[in-house]
Every structure is written in C-alpha cells, then in structure tokens.
Design an enzyme around this catalytic site. Structure first.
Site, PDB file in Angstrom:
ATOM      1  N   ARG A 365       0.809  -1.218   0.000  1.00 23.85           N
ATOM      2  CA  ARG A 365       0.000   0.000   0.000  1.00 23.85           C
ATOM      3  C   ARG A 365       0.844   1.269   0.000  1.00 23.85           C
ATOM      4  NH1 ARG A 365      -2.406  -3.119   4.245  1.00 23.85           N
ATOM      5  NH2 ARG A 365      -4.136  -4.350   3.428  1.00 23.85           N
ATOM      6  N   VAL A 366       2.152   1.147   0.222  1.00 23.72           N
ATOM      7  CA  VAL A 366       3.005   2.330   0.312  1.00 23.72           C
ATOM      8  C   VAL A 366       4.186   2.251  -0.645  1.00 23.72           C
ATOM      9  CG1 VAL A 366       4.453   3.704   1.853  1.00 23.72           C
ATOM     10  CG2 VAL A 366       2.366   2.676   2.728  1.00 23.72           C
TER      11      VAL A 366
END
Length: 525
Positions: A365-366
């Site tokens: 997600r990052v």
C-alpha cells in the site's frame, strides 16, 4: 616513588572523609504462589505497571497485573528454584535493554545477555523496551525503496524504507527465507538489520545464524533470540526489546530493517500469560487487547523527518496461517495494522514455484510510491498480465478450446512466472532485475522453450554486468527509463538470448517438417 605513594594515600584519605553513608528505603514483598511462567506477589504497594522486580537467584520479572492486594508478575528466566515465601525486591524502573554499536554482530536474548559466547556486552546506554511511537508530525513519507533482491517483490510488491510489510503463509512455505534474502541483500547498502526470533526451535535459529555468518551478513545484523523452551515472558518481551535496539540506530539517522519471526508465537505467549493471570478471554481465547500489543509494536516503525535525522525503521513481521485461512483473528489484525502483505501459497510451493508468492493476494500500500521510476516503467502492465494469465490458466485446465490470442497470453504468462522464480539466498541486483523485466515486457522470452527459461533468464542477468556505471546511476535515480537507455538494455538482452532464440527456431522448423511429413509422407520419401 615516595611522592607518588603519598599522593595516592592522600586521595584515599580524602575519599574516606568525604564518604557519607546513605540510607535508602527498599520495598520488599513475598511470593504468594508460583505457576508456569508467572508469580503472585504481595507486599509491594508502590509498584507500577510493567515495573521490573528482582527475584532470588537473579531472576527478573515484570509487574503485569497490579491489583489492590497482590501483583501478577511475569517471570523472565528459569523459575524452578522459586517457592512461596521468597523475597521479591522492587527495582523502581521499567524493563530496559542495552543499546549501542557494540551489539552489531552479536546474538543476545531480550534482556541484553549475550548468547554467542563472545564475552560481555559493553554499552553506555539503555532504553526501555516499551516506548511511545513517534508523533505524526515527526514522520516523513516513505520515499526510498528497500531492495529485497527478490524479483517478484521488488517488481510487483515493492517495499519502502519505513514501511511495515507483513509476510504470511502456512508452515514451511518459505516465509523466513524471504526475510533472510532481504537481509542478505542489504550488504553494502548502509542498512542495519535486526533479526528477532520469537519462540523458534533452537535448530531453526542455529540454521538462520549459520546462514547469516556464511553469507557475511552477521557483520551488519543483530540477532535477538528466544527459543521454544524459554519462559513465555521472554517470548512476549522479545519484539519490544528488538525494536528498542533498532530505534536507537534509527534515531541516529540510520536506516534499519527489523524482522519479527514470528508474531504468531508472540500472540500465543501473550495469550498464555493472560490466561494464567486470570484475564478474561475473548475470541479464540485471546485477551481483548491482543490487537493493541501488536499495533503499539508496529507503529514504532516509520521514516523520521529530516529534522530528526531522517532515519527509518522498516519492519517485516512474519505470521503463520493455518490451512490458508488469512481471515483468522491474528492474521486479520496484522493485515489491518501493516502497510501491505506478501502471501505465500502452499499450492505454488508444492508446484516448485519459488518464492511461492501469490501475486493476487499480495499488496503493497506504500512501497509503490517509493519504487524506482525505472521499475515503474517496465512493470506497469506486468501485474495485470500475470493476473490475466492465472485466470486463463485455471480456465484452460478444463480442456476448453482456446483461440490464438488466449494461447499467447498463457504462454507469455508462463514466461513471466519462470522469470520471477528464484532460488533462496541468491538476491538479484537492481540492474539485473531491470534487464530481465525489460526483456520480459518486450516479449523476448516468448519464443524460448520453457525448459530453457532458467538458463535464458540467467544469461540475461549475467549480461547486466556490462551495463555502464552511468546507466546504473540513472536507474537508481528518480528519473524514468528513457527510450535510449531502454534500447541499450534491450540490445544486451537480445545478445544474451541469441543462442536460445536460434535453438528455438531450429526446434520449430523440425516440428513443422515433422508435421508436413505426417500430412504428405510421399513428398519426403
């Protein structure tokens, strides 16, 4: 000589006269009862939560339950000699751990005691094992990638420095191998590593340490160990102690990677302690604050702002699933706490597809924001192509007749899978990875037989050593891969694949000739 002795005795005399004996009050209680890994203590009215207690035989404990009339203490050592009525002394401070450069290359337990037989640890600082996580305003965005050296992760599920990426899967699917590969790949990248073994088998921990030593990774790694036969209190304490050690270096401006192997044992140790201390059980008999003990641990991993030195702490927590159930209590807790997960499939592992990363169930997600632009340029369609292939491969198993376009997607997908396969303890450099990915997206592997794919992929990786230093610098920068650089890399890959492509053409012509012979046997008599 006489003058020297006179000076010495004069100093002794001065010290003797200046000494003033101090009376310090000691708060002492007694053990009421002993159970597995815990003790009930009375007579310490001023003790605080998580304060350190000293038991006979230099055994320490933590005040865990602070009730009105007695204290539930978690023991941090062999307690076989303790019995009811023994004295317990309050030490007046929380549990802490030694920190400093002297820990690098050492193997210790969560109390900071050496386990490698290389002498005492000499440190000047200690930090409490439980510390508040950095404030939001003290953090920066994740902007620098942490290269794992594993092609499928760096290309499709990238990890950034300061990220928390969960590794989960059933037993014996290669979870620890991925974490070890990541540690091995940090050689020469100025990243300090901390490996925390929580309740692992002694033989398994010894194998990991032997691998780190053989590969030269112990030079930049700290190993914190609790074995399966250690008290549950030590297993509970281990990840917090390891994180405090890692935070010391992060606050000095360094990039640190920490591996928790694994948090399943940590959760079970905490459940054991909680049930023994009569805390009310909840779902799956875990106490109600099981989410909090992991969230306050993993929230300490971050990328600090430039004003605070710009250090980072990247965590790779490992967790074990049962029968591929990622919706169980502890896995869902950790999936919601972390910034993505790498799921290892036992089905892929049994097929020999290693690392057995299920790309469809894995996500970062990052890390995509920290991924090098050169990667983004060549992997933009790779994940979609791979997902399409997996769906069509499942459909093709039913024996359906497929059109040429579908067959082409399946054959290309098989080449993607073959290129992303990788043996353990063999991390691949960024330049070699990008060379393979450029050749893959240009469909250079599509005409090569699957049996020759391992050799062909290795030939392309070996060709990456001819990439110029200027081009490698551009690959490592934030700039996108321009057409000229792409053409240079593509040319190297084509040269490396020349012999494989020629062999494939010969095989194809032989196959066509055999087909013609079957159709027109008289023409070839």
């Amino acid at each position: 000589m006489k003058a020297m002795f006179e000076t010495l005795f004069s100093d002794f005399e001065q010290a003797r006269h200046s000494f003033v004996a101090e009376l310090k009050p000691r708060e002492v209680g007694v053990i009421v009862s002993i159970a597995t890994g815990i003790a009930k203590v009375s007579g310490l009215p001023g003790v605080g939560f998580e304060e350190l207690l000293k038991f006979p035989g230099n055994i320490y404990g933590i005040a865990f339950n602070v009730d009105e009339h007695e204290i539930g203490a978690v023991l941090l050592g062999d307690y076989w000699h303790l019995q009811a009525g023994d004295e317990v002394e309050r030490l007046g401070h929380v549990v802490d751990v030694p920190v400093g450069d002297s820990l690098i290359g050492r193997i210790i337990n969560p109390l900071g005691e050496p386990l490698d037989g290389e002498g005492k640890l000499v440190t000047t600082e200690r930090l409490p094992v439980e510390r508040p996580s950095p404030a939001i305003m003290d953090r920066s965005a994740v902007s620098v990638p942490l290269q794992t050296g594993i092609k499928v992760i760096d290309a499709l599920i990238p990890v950034g420095r300061g990220q928390r990426e969960l590794i989960l899967g059933d037993r014996q699917t290669g979870k620890t191998a991925i974490a070890l590969d990541t540690i091995l790949n940090q050689r020469g990248k100025n990243v300090l590593c901390v490996y925390c073994a929580i309740g692992q088998r002694a033989s398994g921990v010894a194998k990991v340490i032997a691998t780190l030593r053989e590969q030269g990774a112990l030079e930049y790694t700290i190993v914190v160990v609790t074995e399966g036969n250690d008290p549950p209190g030590l297993a509970y304490l281990a990840p917090y102690a390891a994180t405090s050690i890692a935070e010391y270096f992060m606050e000095k401006g360094r990039d640190v990677l920490i591996v928790y192997d694994d948090l399943t044992h940590h959760a079970r140790a905490y459940r054991e302690l909680s049930l023994l201390l009569r805390r009310p059980p909840g779902r799956e008999a875990f106490p109600g604050d099981i989410f909090y003990i992991h969230s306050r641990l993993l929230e300490r991993s971050t990328h600090l702002s430039a004003e605070l030195g710009g250090g980072s702490l990247t965590s790779l927590p490992i967790i074990e699933t049962e029968a591929q159930d990622i919706s169980a209590y502890i896995p869902t807790n950790l999936i919601s706490i972390t910034d993505g997960q790498i799921y290892l499939s036992p089905a892929l592992f049994e097929l020999g597809i290693l690392p057995a990363v299920d790309v469809g169930k894995s996500v970062s997600r990052v890390g995509g924001k920290a991924q090098r632009a050169a990667y983004r340029g060549v992997t933009v369609d790779l994940k979609l192509s791979y997902a399409q292939f997996e769906e069509l491969e499942t459909f093709a198993r039913f024996g359906a007749r497929l059109d040429d376009d579908t067959l082409k997607i399946i054959e290309h997908g098989k080449r993607i899978r073959a290129c992303l396969m990788q043996p353990e303890f063999a991390p691949v450099s960024m330049a070699a990875q990008i060379t393979v990915l450029v050749a893959l997206t240009a469909d250079l592997f599509d005409d090569i037989a699957l049996v020759q794919m391992p050799a062909a992929e290795k030939a392309v990786r070996d060709a990456a050593v001819d990439i110029s230093d200027e081009l490698i610098e551009r690959l490592e920068s934030a700039k996108k891969l321009n057409e000229e650089d792409k053409a240079t890399i593509l040319k190297l890959a084509q040269q490396a694949l020349t012999e494989f492509l020629a062999g494939a053409e010969g095989e194809n012509s032989d196959l066509e000739k055999n087909n013609l012979e079957k159709k027109n046997p008289g023409n070839f008599s």
